[in-house]
Motif scaffolding. Structure first.
Motif, PDB file in Angstrom:
ATOM      1  N   MET A   1      46.923 162.633  14.561  1.00  0.00           N
ATOM      2  CA  MET A   1      48.307 162.537  14.977  1.00  0.00           C
ATOM      3  C   MET A   1      48.510 161.420  15.979  1.00  0.00           C
ATOM      4  N   GLU A   2      47.468 160.823  16.480  1.00  0.00           N
ATOM      5  CA  GLU A   2      47.642 159.806  17.504  1.00  0.00           C
ATOM      6  C   GLU A   2      48.555 158.682  17.045  1.00  0.00           C
TER       7      GLU A   2
ATOM      8  N   ALA B   1      52.265 159.635  16.684  1.00  0.00           N
ATOM      9  CA  ALA B   1      52.994 159.944  17.911  1.00  0.00           C
ATOM     10  C   ALA B   1      53.910 158.801  18.318  1.00  0.00           C
TER      11      ALA B   1
ATOM     12  N   SER C   1      46.543 166.812  18.114  1.00  0.00           N
ATOM     13  CA  SER C   1      47.382 166.052  19.043  1.00  0.00           C
ATOM     14  C   SER C   1      46.493 165.244  19.990  1.00  0.00           C
ATOM     15  N   LYS C   2      47.115 164.345  20.718  1.00  0.00           N
ATOM     16  CA  LYS C   2      46.371 163.580  21.732  1.00  0.00           C
ATOM     17  C   LYS C   2      45.763 164.496  22.785  1.00  0.00           C
TER      18      LYS C   2
ATOM     19  N   ILE D   1      55.106 168.629  22.596  1.00  0.00           N
ATOM     20  CA  ILE D   1      54.332 169.382  21.610  1.00  0.00           C
ATOM     21  C   ILE D   1      54.786 170.832  21.650  1.00  0.00           C
TER      22      ILE D   1
ATOM     23  N   LEU E   1      55.236 168.034  16.707  1.00  0.00           N
ATOM     24  CA  LEU E   1      55.323 166.942  17.664  1.00  0.00           C
ATOM     25  C   LEU E   1      56.753 166.446  17.593  1.00  0.00           C
TER      26      LEU E   1
END
Length: 168
Positions: free
Chosen positions: A1-2, A5, A74-75, A120, A159
């Motif tokens: 997902m980086e 985003a 996620s990050k 998030i 996100l």
């Protein structure tokens, strides 16, 4: 997902993920109140990613939705299957969650923790059947033992694209 985003558009997805076999469409979201265009990356895979757009032209990202057995994270490290205890640790403090059996079943409230402003949203599910009074659309009032007994895990991640204002 980086990569997802960041602010993206449909043509960015095609360039970043040329092997993704992107499927496009539109349907109603937000409890059936808003029609939005969407793109699904890897639609025939457990790694599918639902990208929901603000506009029919698919140039403004609204949100990204993950569920199932997705390998994406996620990050902050949240992924499908992250445990309740891991979420508390990532949040840096206790969290609250809503009951089960409705559209936003298991929605997490970051409770002013470190992930409060992260954009998030996560949704929990119990791995064992919860007591009847846990089927509600309200925040669950529970004890640590009851939480432990539910063996909660993340079932879905959203996100949300931050709103951009002229004051930034």
């Amino acid at each position: 997902m980086e990569v997802l985003a960041d602010v993206i558009a449909q043509q960015d997805l095609e360039n970043i993920y040329p092997e993704a076999q992107i499927a496009n469409g539109s349907e109603f979201f937000e409890e059936g109140t808003v029609e939005r265009s969407y793109s699904i990356l890897y639609p025939h895979s457990t790694d599918k990613i639902l990208v929901i757009w603000k506009d029919p032209e698919r140039t403004e990202l609204h949100q990204i939705y993950l569920d199932g057995k997705s390998r994406w994270r996620s990050k902050t490290g949240i992924h499908i299957g992250t445990t309740y205890e891991e979420l508390v640790e990532l949040n840096g403090g206790p969290l609250k969650f809503y009951g089960f059996g409705w559209d936003y079943s298991g929605a997490v409230d970051w409770n002013k923790g470190g992930l409060e402003n992260s954009n998030i949203r996560v949704f929990l599910e119990p791995t064992v059947a919860p007591p009847r009074d846990f089927y509600t659309d309200k925040v669950i009032e529970t004890t640590e033992d009851e939480i432990d007994n539910l063996k909660l895990r993340v079932r879905a991640i959203i996100l949300q694209q931050p709103e951009v204002t002229g004051n930034n």
